[in-house]
Design a protein around this motif. Structure first.
Motif, PDB file in Angstrom:
ATOM      1  N   GLU A 390      -3.730   3.685  12.835  1.00 52.90           N
ATOM      2  CA  GLU A 390      -3.659   2.983  11.565  1.00 52.90           C
ATOM      3  C   GLU A 390      -5.025   2.937  10.892  1.00 52.90           C
ATOM      4  O   GLU A 390      -6.044   2.707  11.526  1.00 52.90           O
ATOM      5  CB  GLU A 390      -3.149   1.549  11.767  1.00 52.90           C
ATOM      6  CG  GLU A 390      -1.726   1.472  12.288  1.00 52.90           C
ATOM      7  CD  GLU A 390      -1.637   1.682  13.781  1.00 52.90           C
ATOM      8  OE1 GLU A 390      -2.702   1.701  14.430  1.00 52.90           O
ATOM      9  OE2 GLU A 390      -0.515   1.848  14.284  1.00 52.90           O
ATOM     10  N   GLY A 391      -5.048   3.134   9.578  1.00 51.09           N
ATOM     11  CA  GLY A 391      -6.246   2.929   8.801  1.00 51.09           C
ATOM     12  C   GLY A 391      -7.215   4.095   8.873  1.00 51.09           C
ATOM     13  O   GLY A 391      -7.001   5.107   9.528  1.00 51.09           O
ATOM     14  N   PRO A 479     -13.426  -8.158   0.523  1.00 52.35           N
ATOM     15  CA  PRO A 479     -12.173  -8.886   0.289  1.00 52.35           C
ATOM     16  C   PRO A 479     -11.901  -9.128  -1.193  1.00 52.35           C
ATOM     17  O   PRO A 479     -12.808  -9.534  -1.932  1.00 52.35           O
ATOM     18  CB  PRO A 479     -12.384 -10.214   1.035  1.00 52.35           C
ATOM     19  CG  PRO A 479     -13.387  -9.886   2.094  1.00 52.35           C
ATOM     20  CD  PRO A 479     -14.308  -8.862   1.489  1.00 52.35           C
ATOM     21  N   THR A 482     -10.618  -4.478  -6.060  1.00 53.79           N
ATOM     22  CA  THR A 482      -9.641  -3.489  -6.495  1.00 53.79           C
ATOM     23  C   THR A 482     -10.374  -2.244  -6.957  1.00 53.79           C
ATOM     24  O   THR A 482     -11.601  -2.246  -7.150  1.00 53.79           O
ATOM     25  CB  THR A 482      -8.800  -4.023  -7.664  1.00 53.79           C
ATOM     26  OG1 THR A 482      -9.662  -4.234  -8.797  1.00 53.79           O
ATOM     27  CG2 THR A 482      -8.104  -5.329  -7.295  1.00 53.79           C
ATOM     28  N   THR A 507      -1.013   1.684  -3.315  1.00 50.04           N
ATOM     29  CA  THR A 507      -1.397   1.106  -2.025  1.00 50.04           C
ATOM     30  C   THR A 507      -2.661   0.273  -2.198  1.00 50.04           C
ATOM     31  O   THR A 507      -3.706   0.805  -2.593  1.00 50.04           O
ATOM     32  CB  THR A 507      -1.654   2.210  -0.982  1.00 50.04           C
ATOM     33  OG1 THR A 507      -0.489   3.026  -0.882  1.00 50.04           O
ATOM     34  CG2 THR A 507      -1.991   1.607   0.366  1.00 50.04           C
ATOM     35  N   LEU A 509      -6.155  -1.655  -1.696  1.00 52.35           N
ATOM     36  CA  LEU A 509      -7.325  -1.399  -0.860  1.00 52.35           C
ATOM     37  C   LEU A 509      -7.383  -2.404   0.278  1.00 52.35           C
ATOM     38  O   LEU A 509      -6.915  -3.536   0.148  1.00 52.35           O
ATOM     39  CB  LEU A 509      -8.602  -1.502  -1.706  1.00 52.35           C
ATOM     40  CG  LEU A 509      -8.749  -0.464  -2.831  1.00 52.35           C
ATOM     41  CD1 LEU A 509     -10.020  -0.744  -3.631  1.00 52.35           C
ATOM     42  CD2 LEU A 509      -8.779   0.941  -2.284  1.00 52.35           C
ATOM     43  N   LYS A 510      -7.986  -1.983   1.395  1.00 49.64           N
ATOM     44  CA  LYS A 510      -8.109  -2.860   2.552  1.00 49.64           C
ATOM     45  C   LYS A 510      -9.570  -3.244   2.761  1.00 49.64           C
ATOM     46  O   LYS A 510     -10.477  -2.455   2.502  1.00 49.64           O
ATOM     47  CB  LYS A 510      -7.586  -2.165   3.817  1.00 49.64           C
ATOM     48  CG  LYS A 510      -6.110  -1.813   3.767  1.00 49.64           C
ATOM     49  CD  LYS A 510      -5.681  -1.089   5.040  1.00 49.64           C
ATOM     50  CE  LYS A 510      -4.216  -0.715   4.986  1.00 49.64           C
ATOM     51  NZ  LYS A 510      -3.801   0.029   6.204  1.00 49.64           N
ATOM     52  N   ARG A 511      -9.760  -4.444   3.256  1.00 48.62           N
ATOM     53  CA  ARG A 511     -11.114  -4.889   3.584  1.00 48.62           C
ATOM     54  C   ARG A 511     -11.722  -3.940   4.619  1.00 48.62           C
ATOM     55  O   ARG A 511     -11.089  -3.600   5.621  1.00 48.62           O
ATOM     56  CB  ARG A 511     -11.071  -6.309   4.142  1.00 48.62           C
ATOM     57  CG  ARG A 511     -12.434  -6.841   4.580  1.00 48.62           C
ATOM     58  CD  ARG A 511     -12.315  -8.240   5.120  1.00 48.62           C
ATOM     59  NE  ARG A 511     -13.592  -8.782   5.520  1.00 48.62           N
ATOM     60  CZ  ARG A 511     -13.794 -10.018   5.981  1.00 48.62           C
ATOM     61  NH1 ARG A 511     -12.770 -10.837   6.098  1.00 48.62           N
ATOM     62  NH2 ARG A 511     -14.992 -10.425   6.301  1.00 48.62           N
ATOM     63  N   GLN A 513     -12.371  -0.801   4.128  1.00 48.82           N
ATOM     64  CA  GLN A 513     -12.087   0.595   3.797  1.00 48.82           C
ATOM     65  C   GLN A 513     -13.312   1.224   3.152  1.00 48.82           C
ATOM     66  O   GLN A 513     -13.998   0.614   2.347  1.00 48.82           O
ATOM     67  CB  GLN A 513     -10.891   0.656   2.847  1.00 48.82           C
ATOM     68  CG  GLN A 513     -10.417   2.048   2.492  1.00 48.82           C
ATOM     69  CD  GLN A 513      -9.136   2.017   1.671  1.00 48.82           C
ATOM     70  OE1 GLN A 513      -8.444   0.994   1.604  1.00 48.82           O
ATOM     71  NE2 GLN A 513      -8.802   3.127   1.041  1.00 48.82           N
TER      72      GLN A 513
END
Length: 587
Positions: A390-391, A479, A482, A507, A509-511, A513
């Motif tokens: 994942e990720g 965190p 965007t 999708t 964005l993830k912290r 990334q």
């Protein structure tokens, strides 16, 4: 249908089902052995009792099953799907062609419109194949098989029919993948237990000859139902009643269709050759496909390049494959978005690649590496047990591509206080928090400037430094950020961020990334407090809609509301189309 109710009055209600079937301790399902524990037996028995309680209604459903099951069995045999799944049609719709659920699922197998289209069915104002027993059953078979290829467990494939493959994975992980024996307990998903109740209740009742005999009529071109009614000597209104999928009374010529012809002659469906796979895939190609296929070979395996605007079903059709086989060859899920320019395999990937090792770059994940080197994802995970699928992967890490190499530790980077990276030539103290700057013209080694606390992001950043022209920056997402906020902060376009990092705008964005930011001109990254925004409040940029975009996804990524985007663009509908240009206001 009205016939079944009339038939019951005419023939009388069968009296052979007075004894309610008992739930057994073990049951065979799709080649699996299921052990039913006492707590689950009590639950399933209640459902069986409820299904058989009203004899007239129960016999009506059994009569529909006796009529339609021979067609379903033939299609399942062609599709190599276990016959046991035929009882699922009773559970979903009671084999009523125009059944509609509260969530707007329609037809024999209760498909939503977009899922039906993905499975090759036509759904529009002229035809709705969800109400066609042949088309809908073939679509259901494909969908169930796709789920089974993912889990190698027919019970989980059954569960995924209701909650989706992703829901099953989140609920159970890979705990039961590949199992041929399972225990059914009170903890088993309700939909599976409901299915078992239908199988137990109707298994014996559905045996025997139906009171209503039907046959199938295959069209070869455009025809009106009135013409077919005259041809087969059936009342036109009766023909319409059994073929509600032909909504306008005309059968189009885009592909062969099968009509139900009610009558008194038994039809040997096993001798039929129902619509071929090629026919079910028929449909106009977009203009982008007429330029020809771009093919290559990766690790000895053939692959084709995705064209702009292609969907999963379109590229699978171009490859001459079932969607189910295509996603299997490419280690994808049914909801995977196709990215233009990427290569996708048309045959199964290899277990290893002699290249030996891959050094992780910005934006890499394990699936992308598996596609780049033509190595099956499950084998890549076995070769690299310490790496999570994942990720995004850690930049600088290494991925072993065969069993003769091992994963190396990540490249060591010196990043004091997450401010700057130690390069071979110089310190660059101009990097922002979470940024690594690779300059095209390295500076000489110099002392670090004073450090100040950024009151917005609460990170340490240096004062008064600039990034050199044509530099590449790697940025770690914080965190709440965007694509819009990051692009606005560093004077790049959102489109460039999406393109440079192969992102999907829907999708979030993830912290943590990591993004690659390409800067083409000098700009002071820090001038006192980063919270000071000096950009023009009315400045806008244009975003071109991609094939996978939705208005919700675009609004979410740009930090706006759907209403704002609609207001900025004078839109009155919530849909967007590929290539549409939307005005986005910088704030």
């Amino acid at each position: 249908m009205r016939f079944f109710a009339v038939a019951l009055i005419f023939f009388g209600v069968a009296a052979s089902y007075a004894q309610t079937p008992a739930v057994p301790h073990k049951i065979h399902f799709a080649g699996m052995v299921l052990t039913i524990r006492d707590d689950a037996k009590r639950e399933i028995q209640k459902d069986v009792d409820a299904l058989t309680k009203h004899k007239r209604y129960f016999e009506m459903n059994a009569e529909r099953a006796r009529t339609y099951f021979p067609i379903i069995e033939k299609i399942f045999k062609d599709e190599q799907l276990p016959e046991d799944f035929k009882y699922l049609a009773l559970q979903e719709s009671s084999l009523t062609p125009d059944a509609v659920s509260v969530s707007n699922a329609v037809g024999f197998w209760q498909f939503k419109d977009y899922t039906a289209q993905e499975m090759g069915m036509r759904v529009d104002n002229q035809v709705d194949e969800r109400m066609n027993i042949v088309s809908a059953t073939r679509g259901a078979a494909k969908y169930i098989k796709q789920n089974n290829w993912r889990f190698n467990n027919w019970v989980l494939a059954l569960q995924a029919y209701q909650m989706g493959a992703g829901g099953v994975e989140r609920s159970l992980g890979d705990k039961y993948n590949g199992d041929s024996h399972m225990e059914i307990t009170s903890e088993t998903y309700w939909y599976v237990k409901k299915y078992l109740a239908h199988k137990i209740a109707f298994e014996e009742a559905c045996q025997g000859t139906p009171k209503l005999m039907v046959s199938l009529y295959e069209t070869k071109g455009e025809k009106r139902l009135s013409e077919i009614a005259n041809e087969v000597s059936v009342d036109e209104n009766v023909l319409k009643e059994y073929n509600k999928w032909a909504k306008k009374g005309t059968i189009p010529s885009d592909k062969p269709y099968h009509l139900i012809i009610p009558g008194t002659t038994i039809q040997d469906f096993n001798s039929l050759t129902l619509s071929s796979e090629k026919a079910s895939k028929a449909g106009p190609l977009s203009k982008t496909h007429q330029t020809g296929d771009v093919k290559t070979v990766i690790n000895g395996v053939a692959a084709i390049k995705a064209n702009p605007g292609e969907t999963l079903s379109m590229i699978a059709s171009r490859a001459g494959l079932d969607v189910s086989k295509f996603i299997k060859f490419n280690d994808m899920s049914i909801d995977h978005s196709i990215h233009a320019g990427r290569f996708y395999f048309v045959k199964r990937k290899k277990k290893m690649n002699p290249a030996g090792m891959h050094r992780v770059k910005v934006g890499d994940d394990l699936w992308l590496v598996s596609q780049q080197y033509g190595v099956r994802l499950k084998n890549l995970k076995k070769l690299n047990p310490g790496i999570k699928e994942e990720g995004l992967l850690v930049r600088g890490n290494s991925i072993a591509l065969n069993n003769k190499t091992i994963s190396l530790p990540p490249v060591e980077f010196y990043e004091p206080d997450d401010v700057a990276e130690l390069s071979s030539d110089a310190f660059n103290w101009g990097a922002q928090p979470g940024l690594t700057t690779i300059s095209s013209s390295p500076n000489k080694l110099e002392s670090p400037p004073p450090i100040q606390r950024d009151t917005v992001n609460d990170f340490k950043v240096p004062l008064g430094k600039q990034v050199e022209a044509d530099s590449i920056i790697t940025y770690e997402v914080q965190p709440g950020e965007t694509l819009y906020s990051i692009a606005n902060k560093y004077s790049v376009t959102v489109s460039d961020l999406i393109s440079d990092n192969q992102l999907n705008v829907t999708t979030p964005l993830k912290r943590g990334q990591v993004l690659s930011v390409h800067k083409s001109s000098s700009r002071a990254l820090v001038s006192g407090n980063l919270g000071d925004q000096n950009s023009d409040q009315s400045e806008t940029f244009i975003y071109e809609v991609k094939s996978s975009d939705t208005l919700y996804g675009i609004a979410r990524q740009f930090g706006a509301t759907i209403k704002e985007i609609m207001d900025w663009n004078n839109k009155s509908v919530l849909t967007v189309s590929m290539g549409e240009k939307l005005k986005i206001l910088k704030r």
